[in-house]
Design a protein around this motif. Structure first.
Motif, PDB file in Angstrom:
ATOM      1  N   LEU A  46       0.820  -1.210   0.000  1.00  0.00           N
ATOM      2  CA  LEU A  46       0.000   0.000   0.000  1.00  0.00           C
ATOM      3  C   LEU A  46       0.857   1.263   0.000  1.00  0.00           C
ATOM      4  O   LEU A  46       0.554   2.229  -0.705  1.00  0.00           O
ATOM      5  N   VAL A  47       1.916   1.263   0.778  1.00  0.00           N
ATOM      6  CA  VAL A  47       2.811   2.430   0.813  1.00  0.00           C
ATOM      7  C   VAL A  47       3.468   2.634  -0.552  1.00  0.00           C
ATOM      8  O   VAL A  47       3.554   3.761  -1.048  1.00  0.00           O
ATOM      9  N   ILE A  48       3.909   1.569  -1.174  1.00  0.00           N
ATOM     10  CA  ILE A  48       4.526   1.665  -2.502  1.00  0.00           C
ATOM     11  C   ILE A  48       3.504   2.167  -3.524  1.00  0.00           C
ATOM     12  O   ILE A  48       3.812   3.040  -4.337  1.00  0.00           O
ATOM     13  N   ALA A  49       2.288   1.649  -3.469  1.00  0.00           N
ATOM     14  CA  ALA A  49       1.240   2.091  -4.399  1.00  0.00           C
ATOM     15  C   ALA A  49       0.900   3.563  -4.176  1.00  0.00           C
ATOM     16  O   ALA A  49       0.735   4.322  -5.141  1.00  0.00           O
ATOM     17  N   ARG A  54       1.295   9.244  -5.890  1.00  0.00           N
ATOM     18  CA  ARG A  54       1.692  10.633  -5.620  1.00  0.00           C
ATOM     19  C   ARG A  54       2.699  11.120  -6.663  1.00  0.00           C
ATOM     20  O   ARG A  54       2.615  12.252  -7.133  1.00  0.00           O
ATOM     21  N   TRP A  55       3.641  10.273  -7.018  1.00  0.00           N
ATOM     22  CA  TRP A  55       4.649  10.648  -7.999  1.00  0.00           C
ATOM     23  C   TRP A  55       3.994  10.886  -9.366  1.00  0.00           C
ATOM     24  O   TRP A  55       4.307  11.874 -10.039  1.00  0.00           O
ATOM     25  N   ASN A  62       2.736  18.833 -13.049  1.00  0.00           N
ATOM     26  CA  ASN A  62       3.851  19.662 -13.508  1.00  0.00           C
ATOM     27  C   ASN A  62       4.200  19.443 -14.970  1.00  0.00           C
ATOM     28  O   ASN A  62       5.259  19.880 -15.418  1.00  0.00           O
ATOM     29  N   ARG A  63       3.322  18.811 -15.714  1.00  0.00           N
ATOM     30  CA  ARG A  63       3.565  18.606 -17.140  1.00  0.00           C
ATOM     31  C   ARG A  63       3.678  19.938 -17.870  1.00  0.00           C
ATOM     32  O   ARG A  63       4.502  20.096 -18.766  1.00  0.00           O
ATOM     33  N   TYR A  64       2.878  20.919 -17.469  1.00  0.00           N
ATOM     34  CA  TYR A  64       2.930  22.227 -18.127  1.00  0.00           C
ATOM     35  C   TYR A  64       4.317  22.859 -17.998  1.00  0.00           C
ATOM     36  O   TYR A  64       4.766  23.560 -18.899  1.00  0.00           O
ATOM     37  N   ARG A  65       5.003  22.611 -16.873  1.00  0.00           N
ATOM     38  CA  ARG A  65       6.364  23.139 -16.703  1.00  0.00           C
ATOM     39  C   ARG A  65       7.318  22.511 -17.718  1.00  0.00           C
ATOM     40  O   ARG A  65       8.131  23.203 -18.322  1.00  0.00           O
ATOM     41  N   ARG A  66       7.232  21.189 -17.859  1.00  0.00           N
ATOM     42  CA  ARG A  66       8.119  20.514 -18.813  1.00  0.00           C
ATOM     43  C   ARG A  66       7.870  21.009 -20.231  1.00  0.00           C
ATOM     44  O   ARG A  66       8.807  21.225 -21.001  1.00  0.00           O
ATOM     45  N   GLU A  67       6.599  21.192 -20.571  1.00  0.00           N
ATOM     46  CA  GLU A  67       6.268  21.685 -21.910  1.00  0.00           C
ATOM     47  C   GLU A  67       6.770  23.112 -22.106  1.00  0.00           C
ATOM     48  O   GLU A  67       7.284  23.458 -23.175  1.00  0.00           O
TER      49      GLU A  67
END
Length: 175
Positions: A46-49, A54-55, A62-67
């Motif tokens: 559960l912690v890994i999932a 979250r990641w 933050n995809r807009y930042r990369r773009e």
């Protein structure tokens, strides 16, 4: 003595025939033997999932930042040539505004210009990001044409690109 085989003592031969192979115990199971280990394994999964979720969420938010950084790299490539420097510099404020529009409401961003715009950029970057020359450039760039912006020296243009990159990477979005 060569070629002679050693003689086996009949008592030794009888003792050897009476020996049995070693009996190995059954292999140890790798499955948990108590419920506590199963609960611990479930918690770890559960912690890994949750960490993965979250990641992925952070990455999507933050995809807009990369773009924007990708578009800024393309603009930066056009800064080196004097004939494309003006259009490239004219695209930087547009890129900053579209980056801001990706996360803030249109009503907040669309009407900002001049000192209000650079004040907004500084307010959401955690402090003053733009040196005085870059702040002056971003206040007036949208009112200048590409022909006027083409006269900006390359070193100064690169400083404006660096300030824009820093803001794109470092701005804070408050919920």
């Amino acid at each position: 003595m060569e070629g002679s085989t050693p003689t086996v003592d009949p008592g030794l031969a009888a003792a050897l025939r009476g020996l049995a192979d070693i009996v190995l115990p059954p292999p140890v199971s790798m499955l948990p033997q108590t419920w506590a280990w199963a609960v611990l394994a479930a918690l770890v999964l559960l912690v890994i999932a949750f960490a993965l979720w979250r990641w992925l969420r952070y990455r999507e938010l933050n995809r807009y930042r990369r773009e924007a950084l990708s578009a800024l790299r393309l603009i930066e490539q056009r800064i080196g040539a004097a004939q494309t420097r003006g259009t490239a510099l004219a695209a930087v404020p547009v890129l900053l505004k579209s980056t801001a529009l990706a996360v803030w409401p249109r009503e907040t961003i669309a009407n900002l210009s001049g000192k209000g715009w650079t004040g907004f950029l500084d307010a959401h970057s955690g402090g003053p990001v733009f040196p005085t020359a870059a702040a002056h450039f971003f206040e007036e760039a949208e009112y200048r044409g590409p022909a006027v912006l083409a006269s900006v020296p390359e070193a100064e243009a690169k400083a404006h690109i660096a300030a824009a990159r820093h803001w794109i990477e470092a701005h804070h979005v408050r919920s």
